[in-house]
Design an enzyme around this catalytic site. Structure first.
Site, PDB file in Angstrom:
ATOM      1  N   ASP A  71      74.906  10.748   6.309  1.00  0.00           N
ATOM      2  CA  ASP A  71      74.666   9.451   5.674  1.00  0.00           C
ATOM      3  C   ASP A  71      74.145   9.566   4.242  1.00  0.00           C
ATOM      4  OD1 ASP A  71      72.281  10.495   6.538  1.00  0.00           O
ATOM      5  OD2 ASP A  71      71.552   8.664   7.468  1.00  0.00           O
ATOM      6  N   THR A  72      73.312  10.566   3.942  1.00  0.00           N
ATOM      7  CA  THR A  72      72.786  10.687   2.587  1.00  0.00           C
ATOM      8  C   THR A  72      73.898  11.020   1.597  1.00  0.00           C
ATOM      9  OG1 THR A  72      70.653  11.436   3.442  1.00  0.00           O
ATOM     10  CG2 THR A  72      71.101  11.857   1.120  1.00  0.00           C
TER      11      THR A  72
END
Length: 289
Positions: free
Chosen positions: A22-23
């Site tokens: 996700d980052t």
């Protein structure tokens, strides 16, 4: 593009490999120039980082806790890991269980009424790693470090937010230090555009006006807040690039600029405010080991 899925009686569906987690997807949703802007993805955890052409591989970088991960556009994301809204989420869960349910907006309103810089915690301390009794853990940490413990919910929230913003500044300084040393050791490598001038806050934390303004004031950098759904949007533009709908990284950023609204926070440069922040930062560094 890694292939196609063909199901019985359906048209082939293209399969696309997006960013690894996700980052990385959130980093792909930046709207600002990555040469002069760091990203800060704030959710349960906070991931602070920069996109560069090469990793930070010095002994100092290792000691400072800088990690290197492949970025969404085949560059490197140099990242610092910091706890995020986990602290507030856990406090709110405890208060709700006690029958003192309040919205995040209401908790921030209460925090705004409290005096600034009364006490701090070290956000990444193992004291706060496990769930349960978070307000009491924060109070105990403050007493253990010779500080007055926050009593009201507003004081606890203000302690959390100020501690996070101070931690962001400290880790940002470490990141800049690591970048500078890496460039000194690699004289022929491509140089960065210079000191980080702006910070783009991505994810759920971008919704908190209080935290965004505190971060701008304490880090002394312009903060661009948004997009909130950075992970989903970053994932989307990576897919569009794989499909040939957009050409490159800059086209992806422009696509998100047109679609999303961001908010800019400017640091407060009043002399008395600056003095109070610098004093608080020195006190914070004494307890943030």
């Amino acid at each position: 593009m890694i292939g196609e899925y063909t199901g019985k009686g359906t048209k082939p569906v293209k399969v696309i490999a997006v960013a690894g987690h996700d980052t990385q997807s959130a980093g792909a949703a930046m709207t600002e120039d990555p040469d002069s802007t760091a990203f800060l993805n704030i959710g349960t955890w906070s991931l602070l980082g920069v996109e560069r052409k090469q990793p930070i591989l010095t002994d100092l970088g290792f000691e400072l806790g800088i990690s290197n991960e492949q970025g969404p556009y085949r560059d490197i994301q140099c990242i610092m890991n910091i706890v995020g809204t986990w602290l507030l989420q856990e406090c709110r869960r405890e208060w709700t269980a006690e029958g003192r349910m309040a919205s995040y907006n209401e908790l921030e309103r209460q925090a705004a009424l409290c005096d600034p810089f009364q006490c701090f915690i070290a956000p990444n301390s193992p004291d706060f790693a496990l769930p349960g009794h978070m307000p009491e853990k924060i109070q105990a940490f403050c007493r253990k470090t010779g500080q007055r413990a926050p009593e009201s919910a507003g004081e606890v929230v203000r302690c959390i937010y100020e501690s996070l913003a101070l931690k962001y500044r400290r880790e940002l300084e470490k990141l800049e230090q690591g970048m500078a040393e890496e460039e000194e050791k690699r004289p022929h490598a491509q140089k960065s555009a210079g000191r980080i001038e702006k910070l783009q806050i991505l994810g759920g934390g971008a919704q908190s006006e209080m935290l965004c303004q505190m971060t701008a004031d304490i880090c002394r950098k312009q903060v661009i807040a948004g997009p909130v759904e950075a992970t989903a949007l970053g994932n989307l533009v990576i897919q569009l690039k794989a499909l040939g709908e957009i050409a490159d990284e800059e086209a992806a950023r422009e696509t998100i600029r047109r679609a999303e609204t961001t908010t800019t926070y400017v640091p407060n440069d009043e002399i008395e405010v600056r003095k109070a922040i610098e004093n608080a930062y020195q006190r914070f560094k004494e307890i943030d080991n």
